[in-house]
Design a protein around this motif. Structure first.
Motif, PDB file in Angstrom:
ATOM      1  N   LEU A  11       0.845  -1.187   0.000  1.00 45.77           N
ATOM      2  CA  LEU A  11       0.000   0.000   0.000  1.00 45.77           C
ATOM      3  C   LEU A  11       0.881   1.238   0.000  1.00 45.77           C
ATOM      4  O   LEU A  11       1.790   1.363   0.828  1.00 45.77           O
ATOM      5  N   PRO A  88      -3.558   6.300  -8.304  1.00 52.47           N
ATOM      6  CA  PRO A  88      -4.574   5.314  -7.916  1.00 52.47           C
ATOM      7  C   PRO A  88      -4.894   4.318  -9.025  1.00 52.47           C
ATOM      8  O   PRO A  88      -5.172   3.149  -8.731  1.00 52.47           O
ATOM      9  N   THR A  91      -3.333   0.827  -9.244  1.00 51.89           N
ATOM     10  CA  THR A  91      -3.748  -0.247  -8.351  1.00 51.89           C
ATOM     11  C   THR A  91      -4.124  -1.486  -9.149  1.00 51.89           C
ATOM     12  O   THR A  91      -4.964  -1.426 -10.047  1.00 51.89           O
ATOM     13  N   GLN A 116       0.086  -7.712  -4.934  1.00 49.36           N
ATOM     14  CA  GLN A 116      -0.898  -6.639  -4.930  1.00 49.36           C
ATOM     15  C   GLN A 116      -0.229  -5.290  -4.721  1.00 49.36           C
ATOM     16  O   GLN A 116       0.561  -5.107  -3.791  1.00 49.36           O
ATOM     17  N   THR A 118      -1.480  -1.391  -4.189  1.00 49.19           N
ATOM     18  CA  THR A 118      -2.625  -0.528  -3.931  1.00 49.19           C
ATOM     19  C   THR A 118      -2.133   0.895  -3.716  1.00 49.19           C
ATOM     20  O   THR A 118      -1.291   1.139  -2.845  1.00 49.19           O
ATOM     21  N   SER A 120      -3.450   4.482  -2.758  1.00 50.32           N
ATOM     22  CA  SER A 120      -4.613   5.125  -2.163  1.00 50.32           C
ATOM     23  C   SER A 120      -4.168   6.119  -1.106  1.00 50.32           C
ATOM     24  O   SER A 120      -3.178   5.904  -0.408  1.00 50.32           O
TER      25      SER A 120
END
Length: 121
Positions: A11, A88, A91, A116, A118, A120
């Motif tokens: 993230l 964003p 992602t 993954q 992400t 944000s």
């Protein structure tokens, strides 16, 4: 067993950076061209970048040009995707894939299971 493994996802806030790694077990990674792909929810898998066997040729999707850099470190048997200025829309689950032709062809022989990413706030 042959295995291709991605790592480095996570993230991050918009404008941040991540470096993804692709490493192989059971085969010689430096023989292959390595491509990075991504798939966001509800979208088709898309090619992000690819680097040829010798590293002399690279390509990038228009959406990531100027922000992402692909490079390989044969001594470490690893291919990296440096992702800067993340948005964003970056992602997605990111996959690396190995192309035995060594030339970033459409077809790939091995795929990782993805990592993954992400982006944000």
């Amino acid at each position: 067993q042959l295995q291709l493994v991605e790592s480095g996802g996570g993230l991050v806030q918009p404008g941040g950076s991540l470096r993804l790694s692709c490493a192989a077990s059971g085969f010689t990674l430096d023989y292959y061209a390595i491509g990075w792909f991504r798939q966001a929810p509800g979208k088709e898998r898309e090619g992000v970048s690819c680097i040829s066997r010798g590293g002399g040729s690279t390509n990038y999707a228009d959406s990531v040009k100027g922000r992402f850099t692909i490079f390989r470190d044969n001594a470490k048997k690893t291919v990296y995707l440096q992702m800067n200025s993340l948005k964003p829309e970056d992602t997605a689950v990111y996959y690396c894939a190995a192309d035995a032709t060594g030339s970033c062809m459409v077809g790939y022989d091995y795929w990782g299971q993805g990592t993954q990413v992400t982006v944000s706030s």
